[in-house]
Design a protein around this motif. Structure first.
Motif, short mmCIF file in Angstrom:
data_model
loop_
_atom_site.label_atom_id
_atom_site.label_comp_id
_atom_site.label_asym_id
_atom_site.label_seq_id
_atom_site.Cartn_x
_atom_site.Cartn_y
_atom_site.Cartn_z
N ILE A 76 0.81 -1.22 0.00
CA ILE A 76 0.00 0.00 0.00
C ILE A 76 0.85 1.27 0.00
CG2 ILE A 76 -0.31 0.17 2.51
CD1 ILE A 76 -3.04 0.77 -0.13
N GLU A 77 2.02 1.23 0.59
CA GLU A 77 2.88 2.43 0.64
C GLU A 77 3.26 2.92 -0.76
OE1 GLU A 77 3.99 4.63 3.03
OE2 GLU A 77 2.40 3.63 4.15
N GLN A 78 3.30 2.01 -1.72
CA GLN A 78 3.64 2.40 -3.09
C GLN A 78 2.58 3.30 -3.70
OE1 GLN A 78 4.55 -1.08 -5.39
NE2 GLN A 78 6.00 -1.84 -3.88
N MET A 79 1.39 3.30 -3.15
CA MET A 79 0.30 4.12 -3.67
C MET A 79 0.35 5.56 -3.13
SD MET A 79 -1.22 2.22 -5.77
CE MET A 79 -2.66 3.20 -6.12
N ARG A 80 1.17 5.79 -2.14
CA ARG A 80 1.22 7.09 -1.47
C ARG A 80 1.47 8.24 -2.44
NH1 ARG A 80 6.07 7.41 2.18
NH2 ARG A 80 6.95 7.64 0.14
N ASP A 81 2.32 8.03 -3.43
CA ASP A 81 2.70 9.11 -4.33
C ASP A 81 1.91 9.14 -5.64
OD1 ASP A 81 4.57 10.10 -2.55
OD2 ASP A 81 6.17 8.85 -3.32
N VAL A 82 0.97 8.23 -5.80
CA VAL A 82 0.16 8.23 -7.02
C VAL A 82 -0.69 9.50 -7.04
CG1 VAL A 82 -1.71 7.08 -8.25
CG2 VAL A 82 0.12 5.74 -7.23
N GLY A 83 -0.57 10.26 -8.08
CA GLY A 83 -1.33 11.49 -8.22
C GLY A 83 -0.84 12.63 -7.35
N HIS A 84 0.34 12.50 -6.75
CA HIS A 84 0.87 13.56 -5.87
C HIS A 84 1.09 14.84 -6.67
CE1 HIS A 84 3.43 15.70 -3.06
NE2 HIS A 84 3.03 14.83 -2.14
N PRO A 85 0.69 16.01 -6.13
CA PRO A 85 0.82 17.27 -6.87
C PRO A 85 2.26 17.59 -7.30
CG PRO A 85 -0.53 17.57 -4.91
CD PRO A 85 0.02 16.18 -4.85
N ASP A 86 3.24 17.16 -6.54
CA ASP A 86 4.63 17.44 -6.91
C ASP A 86 5.06 16.67 -8.15
OD1 ASP A 86 4.86 19.18 -4.80
OD2 ASP A 86 5.88 17.75 -3.49
N GLN A 87 4.34 15.60 -8.49
CA GLN A 87 4.68 14.82 -9.68
C GLN A 87 3.81 15.18 -10.88
OE1 GLN A 87 4.52 10.70 -8.57
NE2 GLN A 87 6.26 10.88 -7.21
N ASP A 88 2.95 16.17 -10.73
CA ASP A 88 2.04 16.61 -11.78
C ASP A 88 2.72 17.71 -12.61
OD1 ASP A 88 -0.09 17.33 -13.38
OD2 ASP A 88 -1.24 18.25 -11.76
N GLU A 89 3.54 17.29 -13.56
CA GLU A 89 4.30 18.26 -14.35
C GLU A 89 3.39 19.16 -15.17
OE1 GLU A 89 7.50 18.84 -13.91
OE2 GLU A 89 7.48 17.24 -12.43
N GLU A 90 2.37 18.61 -15.79
CA GLU A 90 1.45 19.42 -16.59
C GLU A 90 0.74 20.46 -15.71
OE1 GLU A 90 -2.46 19.05 -19.49
OE2 GLU A 90 -1.45 17.23 -18.81
N GLY A 91 0.28 20.04 -14.54
CA GLY A 91 -0.37 20.95 -13.62
C GLY A 91 0.54 22.08 -13.16
N LYS A 92 1.81 21.75 -12.91
CA LYS A 92 2.76 22.77 -12.48
C LYS A 92 3.02 23.77 -13.60
CE LYS A 92 5.91 19.91 -10.77
NZ LYS A 92 7.09 19.39 -10.03
#
Length: 113
Positions: A76-92
């Motif tokens: 389950i810990e692997q799901m922690r960063d799914v969709g994280h705002p810091d990984q949203d390059e397009e959004g940034k």
């Protein structure tokens, strides 16, 4: 009778592929741990039929069931960063494009109390 959503009835190919891959990964993790379908299903609190649907990547299966399988497998810990705002390059990029280029002019303060 419960109605299914349009995304469940005919999901985009990318969604289907992601669910199928997630299901395969869950199945591989279960088999590596030498767990029977029934044993993992019991740990999660679902039927073996629902777990079978998870492993097939069925889009109508609840996200909580998928997360429960990952939790029971210790993944389950692997799901922690799914969709994280810091990984949203397009959004940034969009956020930077909308940000003001200069500071706003400050209003003069009056001393009239």
């Amino acid at each position: 009778m419960a109605r299914t959503s349009k995304i469940s009835e005919s999901p985009p190919a990318a969604v289907t592929n992601s669910l199928v891959n997630l299901g395969k990964n869950i199945r591989t993790a279960r088999l590596r741990r030498r767990l029977r379908l029934e044993d993992l299903a019991e740990r999660i609190g679902i039927s073996r039929f629902v777990l079978s649907d998870i492993e097939k990547g069925k889009p109508t299966t609840a996200i909580a069931a998928y997360m429960g399988a990952l939790w029971a497998l210790g993944l389950i810990e692997q799901m922690r960063d799914v969709g994280h705002p810091d990984q949203d390059e397009e959004g940034k990029i969009l956020e930077r494009a909308r940000s003001p280029k200069t500071a706003r002019k400050k209003r003069a303060l009056d001393n009239d109390f």
